[in-house]
Design a protein around this motif. Structure first.
Motif: not given
Length: 321
Positions: A46-48, A72-77, A104-108, A125-127
């Protein structure tokens, strides 16, 4: 299921683990309970935003320290519970989500998610690049329970579910606009509920005020009257105080507004489905004429709007920021 594509059906924990690791980030998966393993999942862009819908029997996923260290990439969920329950643990925090709540949580960083039997939920998924505006509040907002029964949370949930229901009728341009609006609403709720450290209270208050200003500007970029005077009147700030807030970004309010307008125009001109004339786009985003728009665009990006529109997409990715 809310999404219109045919769901994938998983009756094997190994295949489920592979799907989750490919869709999100590498995870260790364990079955829980005595219920026969039977999970459904659909991915939809859905868009980004990448949205994943899941109906599940009980299971647990662990993002171990070893797996998180390979990020390698900061990704939030963002996980929105539709029915059933889910428990999320990260950084010595724990939250249990019921229907209509999200977290909301942080995959890093390491985390554990325990999904109850007969759970139905969405994961967005939110970059980090899409969350820069809300950066001061991301850490405080991690693993907190957010409601969707009123305010910005309710608007976010209604817009998200409505967009997913209508996704097949939305153009790519419309889907991009909706996803941006959803992220603004998520960010607004994060800033409203973020914890404020006592020793940084004044600075945090100013950051919240600045975030709300940015959100208002993003929602009103096409308003030709969007100027310093309108911001002062709407937020009841003095002109001096407004400039003080934007000094936190080393910009004047007018410069920030113009940059946001130029960025919105740049994104539209990069979209092959957007075919409206440059002159019309200039007026739409508050520039007094096409010449002023072209000069501002060239100063910012080094190309005229027309030249940018004609630049191949791979060259855009390499040469423009």
């Amino acid at each position: 299921m809310l999404l219109h594509a045919s769901p994938l059906h998983f009756q094997d924990a190994g295949l489920w683990s592979e799907f989750l690791s490919q869709t999100f980030v590498p995870l260790a998966v364990r079955e829980q309970g005595n219920q026969p393993f039977s999970n459904l999942a659909i991915n939809e862009q859905l868009g980004s935003l990448m949205v994943t819908e899941m109906r599940c029997t009980a299971f647990q996923v662990d993002r171990t320290t070893a797996l998180a260290n390979r990020t390698e990439t900061a990704l939030y969920k963002a996980s929105l519970q539709l029915s059933g329950t889910s428990e999320i643990q990260q950084r010595n925090r724990k939250v249990v989500l019921q229907a209509g709540e999200w977290a909301f949580y942080d995959t890093t960083c390491p985390y554990t998610v325990s999904v109850g039997a007969d759970a139905h939920f969405l994961v967005l998924q939110l970059e980090l690049g899409h969350m820069q505006t809300w950066l001061p509040y991301l850490q405080a907002a991690l693993v907190r329970r957010f409601e969707t029964q009123a305010g910005s949370g309710q608007l976010m949930r209604q817009m998200l579910l409505g967009a997913l229901n209508q996704r097949q009728h939305l153009s790519d341009v419309a889907a991009g606009g909706v996803s941006a609006a959803i992220m603004h609403l998520i960010g607004a709720q994060l800033s409203e509920c973020a914890e404020v450290a006592p020793d940084h209270e004044q600075e945090s208050v100013q950051q919240v005020q600045l975030l709300k200003l940015k959100h208002y500007i993003a929602e009103n970029l096409t308003d030709p009257d969007l100027k310093v005077e309108q911001l002062c009147e709407y937020f009841r700030y003095s002109r001096r105080y407004l400039y003080k807030l934007f000094a936190l970004q080393n910009l004047s309010p007018a410069d920030y507004i113009q940059r946001q307008r130029l960025e919105a125009c740049k994104q539209l001109l990069a979209n092959p489905h957007y075919q409206r004339p440059v002159t019309e786009l200039a007026y739409q985003y508050g520039f007094r004429d096409a010449t002023a728009f072209s000069h501002a665009f060239r100063r910012r990006y080094g190309l005229s709007p027309t030249a940018w529109r004609q630049t191949p997409n791979d060259a855009k990715d390499c040469n423009m920021c």
